[in-house]
Design a protein around this motif. Structure first.
Motif, PDB file in Angstrom:
ATOM      1  N   GLU A  62      26.578  -9.655  43.503  1.00 43.53           N
ATOM      2  CA  GLU A  62      26.858 -10.354  42.243  1.00 43.53           C
ATOM      3  C   GLU A  62      28.320 -10.192  41.827  1.00 43.53           C
ATOM      4  O   GLU A  62      28.942 -11.116  41.314  1.00 43.53           O
ATOM      5  CB  GLU A  62      25.937  -9.835  41.131  1.00 43.53           C
ATOM      6  CG  GLU A  62      24.472 -10.209  41.303  1.00 43.53           C
ATOM      7  CD  GLU A  62      24.231 -11.705  41.249  1.00 43.53           C
ATOM      8  OE1 GLU A  62      24.986 -12.419  40.555  1.00 43.53           O
ATOM      9  OE2 GLU A  62      23.302 -12.181  41.920  1.00 43.53           O
ATOM     10  N   LEU A  63      28.875  -9.002  42.071  1.00 43.87           N
ATOM     11  CA  LEU A  63      30.261  -8.737  41.675  1.00 43.87           C
ATOM     12  C   LEU A  63      31.259  -9.500  42.533  1.00 43.87           C
ATOM     13  O   LEU A  63      32.315  -9.928  42.052  1.00 43.87           O
ATOM     14  CB  LEU A  63      30.557  -7.237  41.782  1.00 43.87           C
ATOM     15  CG  LEU A  63      29.950  -6.334  40.697  1.00 43.87           C
ATOM     16  CD1 LEU A  63      30.080  -4.873  41.087  1.00 43.87           C
ATOM     17  CD2 LEU A  63      30.623  -6.589  39.351  1.00 43.87           C
ATOM     18  N   VAL A  64      30.932  -9.685  43.808  1.00 51.64           N
ATOM     19  CA  VAL A  64      31.906 -10.274  44.740  1.00 51.64           C
ATOM     20  C   VAL A  64      31.727 -11.780  44.896  1.00 51.64           C
ATOM     21  O   VAL A  64      32.699 -12.540  44.840  1.00 51.64           O
ATOM     22  CB  VAL A  64      31.825  -9.576  46.121  1.00 51.64           C
ATOM     23  CG1 VAL A  64      32.779 -10.240  47.119  1.00 51.64           C
ATOM     24  CG2 VAL A  64      32.151  -8.105  45.989  1.00 51.64           C
ATOM     25  N   VAL A  65      30.490 -12.239  45.077  1.00 50.22           N
ATOM     26  CA  VAL A  65      30.287 -13.666  45.360  1.00 50.22           C
ATOM     27  C   VAL A  65      29.268 -14.318  44.419  1.00 50.22           C
ATOM     28  O   VAL A  65      28.995 -15.508  44.542  1.00 50.22           O
ATOM     29  CB  VAL A  65      29.826 -13.877  46.825  1.00 50.22           C
ATOM     30  CG1 VAL A  65      30.885 -13.423  47.799  1.00 50.22           C
ATOM     31  CG2 VAL A  65      28.512 -13.151  47.107  1.00 50.22           C
ATOM     32  N   GLY A  66      28.703 -13.561  43.494  1.00 53.02           N
ATOM     33  CA  GLY A  66      27.650 -14.098  42.644  1.00 53.02           C
ATOM     34  C   GLY A  66      28.098 -14.380  41.229  1.00 53.02           C
ATOM     35  O   GLY A  66      29.286 -14.604  40.944  1.00 53.02           O
ATOM     36  N   GLU A  67      27.138 -14.324  40.293  1.00 54.35           N
ATOM     37  CA  GLU A  67      27.389 -14.672  38.903  1.00 54.35           C
ATOM     38  C   GLU A  67      28.421 -13.759  38.235  1.00 54.35           C
ATOM     39  O   GLU A  67      29.136 -14.179  37.342  1.00 54.35           O
ATOM     40  CB  GLU A  67      26.074 -14.606  38.109  1.00 54.35           C
ATOM     41  CG  GLU A  67      25.116 -15.735  38.422  1.00 54.35           C
ATOM     42  CD  GLU A  67      25.641 -17.086  37.962  1.00 54.35           C
ATOM     43  OE1 GLU A  67      26.186 -17.156  36.850  1.00 54.35           O
ATOM     44  OE2 GLU A  67      25.521 -18.063  38.724  1.00 54.35           O
ATOM     45  N   LEU A  68      28.487 -12.504  38.658  1.00 54.66           N
ATOM     46  CA  LEU A  68      29.410 -11.557  38.034  1.00 54.66           C
ATOM     47  C   LEU A  68      30.822 -11.638  38.608  1.00 54.66           C
ATOM     48  O   LEU A  68      31.707 -10.895  38.199  1.00 54.66           O
ATOM     49  CB  LEU A  68      28.876 -10.126  38.173  1.00 54.66           C
ATOM     50  CG  LEU A  68      27.515  -9.845  37.537  1.00 54.66           C
ATOM     51  CD1 LEU A  68      27.124  -8.393  37.729  1.00 54.66           C
ATOM     52  CD2 LEU A  68      27.514 -10.208  36.064  1.00 54.66           C
ATOM     53  N   SER A  69      31.026 -12.541  39.584  1.00 54.16           N
ATOM     54  CA  SER A  69      32.360 -12.651  40.196  1.00 54.16           C
ATOM     55  C   SER A  69      33.318 -13.442  39.316  1.00 54.16           C
ATOM     56  O   SER A  69      34.536 -13.366  39.493  1.00 54.16           O
ATOM     57  CB  SER A  69      32.253 -13.315  41.571  1.00 54.16           C
ATOM     58  OG  SER A  69      31.746 -14.639  41.453  1.00 54.16           O
ATOM     59  N   LYS A  70      32.785 -14.234  38.365  1.00 52.85           N
ATOM     60  CA  LYS A  70      33.623 -14.999  37.440  1.00 52.85           C
ATOM     61  C   LYS A  70      33.534 -14.348  36.065  1.00 52.85           C
ATOM     62  O   LYS A  70      32.434 -14.163  35.538  1.00 52.85           O
ATOM     63  CB  LYS A  70      33.158 -16.450  37.391  1.00 52.85           C
ATOM     64  CG  LYS A  70      33.296 -17.161  38.735  1.00 52.85           C
ATOM     65  CD  LYS A  70      32.730 -18.571  38.682  1.00 52.85           C
ATOM     66  CE  LYS A  70      32.836 -19.242  40.043  1.00 52.85           C
ATOM     67  NZ  LYS A  70      32.204 -20.584  40.040  1.00 52.85           N
ATOM     68  N   LEU A  71      34.687 -14.032  35.526  1.00 45.43           N
ATOM     69  CA  LEU A  71      34.747 -13.224  34.308  1.00 45.43           C
ATOM     70  C   LEU A  71      33.923 -13.815  33.179  1.00 45.43           C
ATOM     71  O   LEU A  71      33.133 -13.121  32.538  1.00 45.43           O
ATOM     72  CB  LEU A  71      36.201 -13.040  33.872  1.00 45.43           C
ATOM     73  CG  LEU A  71      36.409 -12.148  32.646  1.00 45.43           C
ATOM     74  CD1 LEU A  71      35.906 -10.742  32.927  1.00 45.43           C
ATOM     75  CD2 LEU A  71      37.880 -12.126  32.248  1.00 45.43           C
ATOM     76  N   LYS A  72      34.064 -15.095  32.931  1.00 41.66           N
ATOM     77  CA  LYS A  72      33.383 -15.732  31.805  1.00 41.66           C
ATOM     78  C   LYS A  72      31.865 -15.655  31.958  1.00 41.66           C
ATOM     79  O   LYS A  72      31.128 -15.477  30.989  1.00 41.66           O
ATOM     80  CB  LYS A  72      33.821 -17.191  31.695  1.00 41.66           C
ATOM     81  CG  LYS A  72      33.560 -17.836  30.342  1.00 41.66           C
ATOM     82  CD  LYS A  72      34.492 -17.301  29.274  1.00 41.66           C
ATOM     83  CE  LYS A  72      34.340 -18.082  27.973  1.00 41.66           C
ATOM     84  NZ  LYS A  72      35.187 -17.557  26.906  1.00 41.66           N
TER      85      LYS A  72
END
Length: 399
Positions: free
Chosen positions: A89-99
């Motif tokens: 999630e942090l690298v390629v998922g939902e959490l990869s985009k700050l907003k």
């Protein structure tokens, strides 16, 4: 289709079935029911004898009971999978985009702080509350997603991503609490071995080494070193998961994290978490003990923290984040949907039971675990009712 390919296809289909949140939640529920029935039956002595039977090499400080092996060993698999999910999630998922990442992160923080403060204020002065305040900070990923899958088929997929991201961040916070609050002593040598093993794991990932003959022994060495260092061994699972590569190279069908997640998720859902629940949820319940849960400060603090603290913390933090324009609501998700998901965050279960086991002993531990089971049942049933209504609303007219 050849004769040889049929069993392989059947195994693959069964593994895919076990990877679904619904299946994991059902197996977890069945294991919990078996534990409660067994512990309150004439065979209770057998249950406790199996749970407390010790095995393992004493010279490595691994002469643990079967219940401890389930708690320290099998749950490391669950947390390894959680670490893989978080890294993805942090690298390629939902959490990869700050907003997109801000809302579930802020919601998770609110869902940890408010329950902890509520538990502390309600249980202030009660023996053990200095550690038990951490019990209601966690959300059970498997159970929460299982309830969502069963009741909210018409909600946008962004609702599932929001809940998954929130639960993963939430559990990461709970893991940090475990690391800080429940590390009584620290063995420097074992800690150094753990760090070297983790660095070697990261180096092998960087060099694109794929041999399981290297990774499996290295993972075991890391687990033993972390346990021997005095840190809860599940931390090893999270650390290894976060160090696993999640981007596929050119010509590579799947990145290692995705491949491992697919292979280990069925074991986590069908073996690791249910066996932990089997040995953690075996609480003896009587009229007197059940009454004490509702009249004693500490278990009341746990229940109120989970059921009310989670709703207030998750929903309140989400509203503030959107109001101050630091985050956006998930696409297609309304405030009533977020309210239902916030109540679902009160399903503490796996990690809450783990923290109750670590924080308390004897009758206090039993009462706290009973409180976790009651609160998780109330939160899951209440959220299920709300999610069914929201699912019907999305099937007809949107908010």
């Amino acid at each position: 289709m050849t004769q040889a390919s049929r069993p392989a296809k059947a195994v693959a289909e069964f593994a895919r079935y076990l990877r679904t949140e619904t299946t994991g939640g059902v197996i977890l529920l069945v294991a919990t029911a078996i534990a409660l029935i067994w512990a309150n039956s004439p065979l209770d002595d057998v249950y406790r004898a199996i749970r407390d039977f010790e095995l393992g090499p004493a010279f490595l400080h691994l002469d643990l009971s079967i219940g401890d092996w389930a708690k320290d060993g099998l749950l490391a698999i669950f947390f390894f999978v959680a670490g893989l999910e978080l890294k993805r999630e942090l690298v390629v998922g939902e959490l990869s985009k700050l907003k997109q990442a801000v809302l579930p992160v802020v919601a998770a923080i609110g869902g940890m702080i408010v329950p902890a403060l509520l538990a502390l204020s309600i249980g202030w002065g009660a023996p053990g509350i200095d550690r038990a305040w951490a019990i209601p900070v966690a959300t059970d990923i498997a159970f929460a997603l299982g309830v969502l899958a069963l009741t909210a088929s018409n909600l946008p997929s962004s609702a599932r991503v929001f809940l998954l991201s929130l639960a993963v961040v939430d559990d990461l916070g709970a893991i940090l609490v475990i690391a800080v609050l429940f590390t009584a002593s620290f063995d420097l040598v074992a800690g150094a071995v753990a760090i070297v093993a983790l660095l070697l794991y990261a180096y092998l990932q960087h060099r694109r080494v794929r041999s399981a003959w290297l990774y499996v022994p290295l993972a075991l060495i890391t687990w033993v070193a972390v346990h021997s260092a005095g840190i809860h061994a599940t931390i090893a699972g999270v650390a290894l998961g976060l160090l696993t590569r999640v981007r596929a190279d050119e010509g590579e069908q799947e990145a290692p994290a995705i491949r491992l997640e697919h292979r280990l998720q069925p074991w986590s859902a069908a073996v690791a978490v249910p066996l932990f629940a089997l040995f953690a949820a075996g609480i003896q319940i009587s009229g007197d003990s059940l009454g004490a849960v509702f009249t004693t400060a500490l278990p009341l603090a746990v229940m109120i923290g989970l059921v009310f603290g989670k709703v207030v913390g998750i929903f309140g933090a989400s509203v503030l984040a959107v109001k101050f324009k630091i985050a956006d609501k998930p696409t297609g998700v309304g405030w009533r949907d977020i309210g239902a998901l916030s109540l679902l965050g009160g399903v503490g279960f796996t990690v809450s039971l783990l923290i109750a086991d670590l924080a308390l002993d004897g009758e206090a531990s039993e009462q706290a675990k009973t409180a976790v089971l009651i609160a998780s049942a109330v939160a899951s049933l209440g959220a299920a009712a709300l999610l069914l209504r929201r699912s019907r609303a999305h099937a007809g007219v949107e908010e």
